[in-house]
Scaffold this motif. Structure first.
Motif, PDB file in Angstrom:
ATOM      1  N   GLN A  69       0.843  -1.189   0.000  1.00 48.22           N
ATOM      2  CA  GLN A  69       0.000   0.000   0.000  1.00 48.22           C
ATOM      3  C   GLN A  69       0.886   1.250   0.000  1.00 48.22           C
ATOM      4  OE1 GLN A  69      -2.880  -0.102   3.196  1.00 48.22           O
ATOM      5  NE2 GLN A  69      -3.466  -2.216   2.757  1.00 48.22           N
ATOM      6  N   TYR A  70       0.578   2.177  -0.905  1.00 44.97           N
ATOM      7  CA  TYR A  70       1.322   3.425  -1.023  1.00 44.97           C
ATOM      8  C   TYR A  70       0.415   4.573  -0.585  1.00 44.97           C
ATOM      9  CZ  TYR A  70       4.899   0.954  -3.681  1.00 44.97           C
ATOM     10  OH  TYR A  70       5.905   0.098  -4.063  1.00 44.97           O
ATOM     11  N   MET A  71       0.961   5.502   0.207  1.00 46.43           N
ATOM     12  CA  MET A  71       0.130   6.569   0.747  1.00 46.43           C
ATOM     13  C   MET A  71       0.800   7.932   0.605  1.00 46.43           C
ATOM     14  SD  MET A  71      -1.376   7.176   4.580  1.00 46.43           S
ATOM     15  CE  MET A  71       0.251   7.592   5.220  1.00 46.43           C
ATOM     16  N   ASP A  72       0.001   8.916   0.178  1.00 42.68           N
ATOM     17  CA  ASP A  72       0.427  10.311   0.157  1.00 42.68           C
ATOM     18  C   ASP A  72      -0.505  11.118   1.039  1.00 42.68           C
ATOM     19  OD1 ASP A  72       2.675  10.600  -1.704  1.00 42.68           O
ATOM     20  OD2 ASP A  72       1.262   9.902  -3.237  1.00 42.68           O
ATOM     21  N   VAL A  93      -2.704   6.272 -18.592  1.00 40.42           N
ATOM     22  CA  VAL A  93      -1.340   5.793 -18.409  1.00 40.42           C
ATOM     23  C   VAL A  93      -1.333   4.431 -17.732  1.00 40.42           C
ATOM     24  CG1 VAL A  93       0.819   6.215 -17.148  1.00 40.42           C
ATOM     25  CG2 VAL A  93      -0.292   8.087 -18.384  1.00 40.42           C
ATOM     26  N   LEU A  94      -2.118   4.310 -16.677  1.00 39.22           N
ATOM     27  CA  LEU A  94      -2.142   3.069 -15.909  1.00 39.22           C
ATOM     28  C   LEU A  94      -2.701   1.902 -16.723  1.00 39.22           C
ATOM     29  CD1 LEU A  94      -3.404   4.539 -12.525  1.00 39.22           C
ATOM     30  CD2 LEU A  94      -1.181   3.486 -12.893  1.00 39.22           C
ATOM     31  N   THR A  95      -3.832   2.123 -17.368  1.00 34.75           N
ATOM     32  CA  THR A  95      -4.508   1.025 -18.047  1.00 34.75           C
ATOM     33  C   THR A  95      -3.976   0.749 -19.453  1.00 34.75           C
ATOM     34  OG1 THR A  95      -6.259   2.508 -18.847  1.00 34.75           O
ATOM     35  CG2 THR A  95      -6.619   1.392 -16.735  1.00 34.75           C
ATOM     36  N   LYS A 155       4.369   8.331  -7.327  1.00 35.55           N
ATOM     37  CA  LYS A 155       5.411   8.157  -8.341  1.00 35.55           C
ATOM     38  C   LYS A 155       6.205   6.872  -8.109  1.00 35.55           C
ATOM     39  CE  LYS A 155       6.135  12.988  -9.659  1.00 35.55           C
ATOM     40  NZ  LYS A 155       7.095  14.119  -9.712  1.00 35.55           N
ATOM     41  N   ARG A 156       6.479   6.555  -6.846  1.00 35.48           N
ATOM     42  CA  ARG A 156       7.189   5.305  -6.545  1.00 35.48           C
ATOM     43  C   ARG A 156       6.350   4.107  -6.982  1.00 35.48           C
ATOM     44  NH1 ARG A 156       8.245   7.793  -1.598  1.00 35.48           N
ATOM     45  NH2 ARG A 156       6.792   6.406  -0.524  1.00 35.48           N
ATOM     46  N   MET A 157       5.062   4.161  -6.675  1.00 34.30           N
ATOM     47  CA  MET A 157       4.178   3.069  -7.072  1.00 34.30           C
ATOM     48  C   MET A 157       4.119   2.932  -8.587  1.00 34.30           C
ATOM     49  SD  MET A 157       0.091   2.646  -6.322  1.00 34.30           S
ATOM     50  CE  MET A 157      -0.294   3.938  -7.532  1.00 34.30           C
ATOM     51  N   LEU A 158       4.031   4.074  -9.278  1.00 38.52           N
ATOM     52  CA  LEU A 158       3.942   4.056 -10.739  1.00 38.52           C
ATOM     53  C   LEU A 158       5.167   3.388 -11.346  1.00 38.52           C
ATOM     54  CD1 LEU A 158       1.961   5.059 -12.913  1.00 38.52           C
ATOM     55  CD2 LEU A 158       3.333   7.133 -13.097  1.00 38.52           C
ATOM     56  N   LYS A 170      -4.877  17.904  -6.194  1.00 40.75           N
ATOM     57  CA  LYS A 170      -4.963  18.825  -7.330  1.00 40.75           C
ATOM     58  C   LYS A 170      -4.050  18.423  -8.475  1.00 40.75           C
ATOM     59  CE  LYS A 170      -1.578  22.077  -5.406  1.00 40.75           C
ATOM     60  NZ  LYS A 170      -1.355  23.453  -4.930  1.00 40.75           N
ATOM     61  N   ASN A 171      -2.980  17.642  -8.186  1.00 39.21           N
ATOM     62  CA  ASN A 171      -2.115  17.143  -9.251  1.00 39.21           C
ATOM     63  C   ASN A 171      -1.475  15.836  -8.797  1.00 39.21           C
ATOM     64  OD1 ASN A 171       0.340  17.740  -7.721  1.00 39.21           O
ATOM     65  ND2 ASN A 171      -0.001  19.877  -8.255  1.00 39.21           N
ATOM     66  N   PHE A 172      -0.594  15.292  -9.634  1.00 37.36           N
ATOM     67  CA  PHE A 172       0.019  13.997  -9.333  1.00 37.36           C
ATOM     68  C   PHE A 172       1.490  14.120  -8.968  1.00 37.36           C
ATOM     69  CE2 PHE A 172      -3.867  12.692 -11.272  1.00 37.36           C
ATOM     70  CZ  PHE A 172      -4.170  11.483 -10.667  1.00 37.36           C
ATOM     71  N   GLU A 173       1.876  15.293  -8.487  1.00 39.96           N
ATOM     72  CA  GLU A 173       3.239  15.478  -7.994  1.00 39.96           C
ATOM     73  C   GLU A 173       3.305  14.968  -6.557  1.00 39.96           C
ATOM     74  OE1 GLU A 173       5.917  16.449  -9.751  1.00 39.96           O
ATOM     75  OE2 GLU A 173       4.522  16.327 -11.447  1.00 39.96           O
ATOM     76  N   ARG A 174       3.221  13.649  -6.426  1.00 38.13           N
ATOM     77  CA  ARG A 174       3.180  13.014  -5.108  1.00 38.13           C
ATOM     78  C   ARG A 174       4.229  11.903  -5.065  1.00 38.13           C
ATOM     79  NH1 ARG A 174      -2.745  11.301  -6.069  1.00 38.13           N
ATOM     80  NH2 ARG A 174      -3.516  13.195  -7.082  1.00 38.13           N
ATOM     81  N   PRO A 175       5.107  11.917  -4.090  1.00 36.53           N
ATOM     82  CA  PRO A 175       6.235  10.965  -4.067  1.00 36.53           C
ATOM     83  C   PRO A 175       5.819   9.497  -4.006  1.00 36.53           C
ATOM     84  CG  PRO A 175       6.104  12.230  -2.014  1.00 36.53           C
ATOM     85  CD  PRO A 175       5.189  12.893  -2.976  1.00 36.53           C
ATOM     86  N   ALA A 176       4.859   9.149  -3.144  1.00 31.87           N
ATOM     87  CA  ALA A 176       4.460   7.748  -3.031  1.00 31.87           C
ATOM     88  C   ALA A 176       3.797   7.257  -4.314  1.00 31.87           C
ATOM     89  CB  ALA A 176       3.520   7.556  -1.834  1.00 31.87           C
TER      90      ALA A 176
END
Length: 212
Positions: free
Chosen positions: A32-35, A81-83, A48-51, A40-46
């Motif tokens: 499980q990854y948590m931010d 991007v994910l799918t 990005k690590r998961m991605l 408001k955007n996807f500039e989130r460290p967890a």
């Protein structure tokens, strides 16, 4: 591999409800990854690590689409991007139609895409409405001479929707407090403050209209 993503808007909010939902779905704690950041955007460290870790055939669980994000266009882009690029399946636990493992035919894909667009729009629209209501409330209070000191704890993202459902008697007070991850007394106190502020705004607008 199975993964889960959790997001809360601030360090003051509790992520336990999301963690428990993911555990119940079979997502191990170490996957499980948590931010604790705004959607408001996807500039989130967890995130990005998961991605970076996700691979084709992996399965990603989230509790609700607004936990992924609240920016309409960016949520749709990340879903693509994910799918499409990553080849990952996604399950949105509180919206069974958003389960990319099912309905992979043309009609199923169309329905899922339509639901995704609607929910993403609603998430962003609610975020913008919250900001608008907050700005109107502050302006009205300042017009009445209210002085602002230390800011109070921010309301959870779903507070306004839950408050509306409670006032319409769709849910009970304990259910509303639990949905907002608040003690019952705290939820009730904040609900009263919100209603008082809304009443002040309406009165201010009515007086302005009468004077005009």
């Amino acid at each position: 591999m199975i993964y889960g993503y959790i997001r809360v808007s601030s360090t003051d909010q509790n992520e336990d409800r999301q963690r428990l939902a993911l555990l119940a779905a079979g997502v191990p704690s170490d996957s499980q990854y948590m931010d604790k950041l705004s959607g408001k955007n996807f500039e989130r460290p967890a995130y990005k690590r998961m991605l970076r870790r996700l691979r084709a055939g992996d399965l990603l669980y989230i509790l609700s689409i607004d936990r992924l994000g609240r920016n309409y266009s960016e949520v749709l882009e990340q879903w693509r991007v994910l799918t499409k690029e990553k080849g990952v399946d996604i399950v949105v636990l509180d919206m069974p139609l958003l389960d990319t493992r099912r309905g992979k035919d043309l009609m199923g894909t169309f329905i899922a895409d339509l639901v995704l667009q609607i929910l993403s729009f609603v998430a962003q629209n609610e975020r913008e409405n919250i900001r608008k209501r907050q700005a109107e409330g502050i302006a009205a209070a300042k017009a009445r001479g209210v002085r602002f000191g230390r800011p109070s704890q921010a309301l959870p993202d779903n507070f306004y929707l839950i408050h509306k459902a409670w006032r319409e008697k769709s849910i009970t007070l304990p259910q509303a407090a639990r949905a907002c991850e608040m003690p019952i007394g705290t939820f009730y106190a904040k609900a009263r403050k919100l209603e008082e502020l809304s009443s002040m705004i309406r009165s201010s607008k009515r007086l302005s209209s009468e004077r005009g």
